[in-house]
Design a protein around this motif. Sequence first.
Motif, PDB file in Angstrom:
ATOM      1  N   GLY A  31      -0.841  -7.283  -8.310  1.00  0.00           N
ATOM      2  CA  GLY A  31      -1.330  -6.077  -7.680  1.00  0.00           C
ATOM      3  C   GLY A  31      -0.364  -5.037  -7.426  1.00  0.00           C
ATOM      4  N   HIS A  32      -0.586  -3.833  -7.462  1.00  0.00           N
ATOM      5  CA  HIS A  32       0.563  -2.923  -7.295  1.00  0.00           C
ATOM      6  C   HIS A  32       0.044  -1.707  -6.374  1.00  0.00           C
ATOM      7  N   LYS A  33       0.215  -1.961  -5.031  1.00  0.00           N
ATOM      8  CA  LYS A  33      -0.134  -1.304  -4.239  1.00  0.00           C
ATOM      9  C   LYS A  33       0.688  -1.076  -3.014  1.00  0.00           C
ATOM     10  N   PRO A  34       0.595   0.247  -2.177  1.00  0.00           N
ATOM     11  CA  PRO A  34       1.600   0.410  -1.170  1.00  0.00           C
ATOM     12  C   PRO A  34       1.218  -0.648   0.025  1.00  0.00           C
ATOM     13  N   LEU A  35       2.378  -0.971   0.601  1.00  0.00           N
ATOM     14  CA  LEU A  35       2.258  -2.041   1.683  1.00  0.00           C
ATOM     15  C   LEU A  35       1.420  -1.729   2.798  1.00  0.00           C
ATOM     16  N   LYS A  36       0.914  -0.539   3.108  1.00  0.00           N
ATOM     17  CA  LYS A  36      -0.046  -0.264   3.928  1.00  0.00           C
ATOM     18  C   LYS A  36      -1.361  -0.724   3.795  1.00  0.00           C
ATOM     19  N   LYS A  37      -1.799  -0.984   2.171  1.00  0.00           N
ATOM     20  CA  LYS A  37      -3.146  -1.733   2.012  1.00  0.00           C
ATOM     21  C   LYS A  37      -3.307  -3.197   2.546  1.00  0.00           C
ATOM     22  N   TYR A  38      -2.003  -3.487   2.572  1.00  0.00           N
ATOM     23  CA  TYR A  38      -2.142  -5.084   2.933  1.00  0.00           C
ATOM     24  C   TYR A  38      -2.068  -5.206   4.485  1.00  0.00           C
ATOM     25  N   MET A  39      -1.897  -4.344   5.203  1.00  0.00           N
ATOM     26  CA  MET A  39      -1.718  -4.448   6.803  1.00  0.00           C
ATOM     27  C   MET A  39      -3.129  -4.765   7.494  1.00  0.00           C
ATOM     28  N   VAL A  40      -2.884  -5.963   8.263  1.00  0.00           N
ATOM     29  CA  VAL A  40      -4.118  -6.304   9.112  1.00  0.00           C
ATOM     30  C   VAL A  40      -3.383  -6.585  10.679  1.00  0.00           C
ATOM     31  N   THR A  41      -4.355  -6.850  11.414  1.00  0.00           N
ATOM     32  CA  THR A  41      -3.914  -7.318  12.629  1.00  0.00           C
ATOM     33  C   THR A  41      -3.480  -8.594  12.903  1.00  0.00           C
ATOM     34  N   VAL A  42      -2.558  -9.096  13.632  1.00  0.00           N
ATOM     35  CA  VAL A  42      -1.935 -10.354  13.567  1.00  0.00           C
ATOM     36  C   VAL A  42      -3.115 -11.329  14.083  1.00  0.00           C
ATOM     37  N   ASP A  43      -4.163 -10.754  14.993  1.00  0.00           N
ATOM     38  CA  ASP A  43      -5.143 -11.574  15.334  1.00  0.00           C
ATOM     39  C   ASP A  43      -5.893 -12.055  14.133  1.00  0.00           C
ATOM     40  N   SER A  44      -6.135 -11.205  13.216  1.00  0.00           N
ATOM     41  CA  SER A  44      -6.996 -11.702  12.248  1.00  0.00           C
ATOM     42  C   SER A  44      -6.216 -12.532  11.290  1.00  0.00           C
ATOM     43  N   VAL A  45      -4.751 -12.398  11.022  1.00  0.00           N
ATOM     44  CA  VAL A  45      -4.197 -13.656  10.330  1.00  0.00           C
ATOM     45  C   VAL A  45      -4.375 -14.837  11.350  1.00  0.00           C
ATOM     46  N   ILE A  99      -0.415  -6.449  21.457  1.00  0.00           N
ATOM     47  CA  ILE A  99       0.100  -6.207  20.109  1.00  0.00           C
ATOM     48  C   ILE A  99      -0.284  -7.014  19.104  1.00  0.00           C
ATOM     49  N   GLU A 100      -1.139  -7.853  19.208  1.00  0.00           N
ATOM     50  CA  GLU A 100      -1.640  -8.919  18.140  1.00  0.00           C
ATOM     51  C   GLU A 100      -3.036  -8.334  17.746  1.00  0.00           C
ATOM     52  N   ALA A 101      -3.665  -7.530  18.676  1.00  0.00           N
ATOM     53  CA  ALA A 101      -4.948  -6.876  18.595  1.00  0.00           C
ATOM     54  C   ALA A 101      -4.869  -5.604  17.945  1.00  0.00           C
ATOM     55  N   GLU A 102      -3.529  -4.887  18.161  1.00  0.00           N
ATOM     56  CA  GLU A 102      -3.365  -3.502  17.474  1.00  0.00           C
ATOM     57  C   GLU A 102      -3.301  -3.548  15.998  1.00  0.00           C
TER      58      GLU A 102
END
Length: 221
Positions: A178-192, A212-215
């Motif tokens: 993949g070659h994407k900006p890091l923002k494309k991989y960002m998710v909430t900690v809750d979802s991880v 902070i885990e839900a944000e």
Amino acid sequence: PMMQSSTGGQILKRKGYTLSYNADYKTPQWVAWELTKKETQGKEERTDKFLPDPDVRGAKAYTGDYTKSGYDRGHMAPAADMKWSKQAMEESFYMSNICPQNPNLNRGDWNDLEEMSRQWAKKYGAVYIACGPIYDTKRPKRIGNNKVAVPNAFYKVILINDKKNPQAIGFIFPNSAGHKPLKKYMVTVDSVEKRTNIDFFPALPDEIENRIEAELVQELP
């Protein structure tokens, strides 16, 4: 981190990180460490000497399992975070800290996040990091004589415990080029946490942890 299910692995405490090891998959479940501003300024050279982990009980991975597999020996706790100690550097090359990783991901977007984490440690004084593989199937692809399991994806969670504005950021990377900006991989900690069955920051006060885990952090700090 704490596993939420009965599938907890062997806990191995190292100089630079702690991990939970899955003897069936021959990969870690999670690897966690604190990276301080001072530690980013170390001078130790990479050893590049991948070694079987002497402390793993039972089945373990060897460097030869990855040879000609099409996958990189992908560090979870990166060698570049361990430049502050010769022992920490050497232990980062134990195979228990390694997962089969798509070469383009290992050298590209995953590496970009490692670099970014070091920048955050310099900016905020310290960051807490946990990462590891994600398996979406009970029968993952295997490589090598020791049948090392190939992850479907990787997660990383980062806590910036800034007193004024603590932030927890989650990332999920498919184990593919993949070659994407890091923002494309960002998710909430809750979802991880949901996808991995791991509670990442149990030591935080609950009201801070829950918030902070839900944000979903919108911009990289």
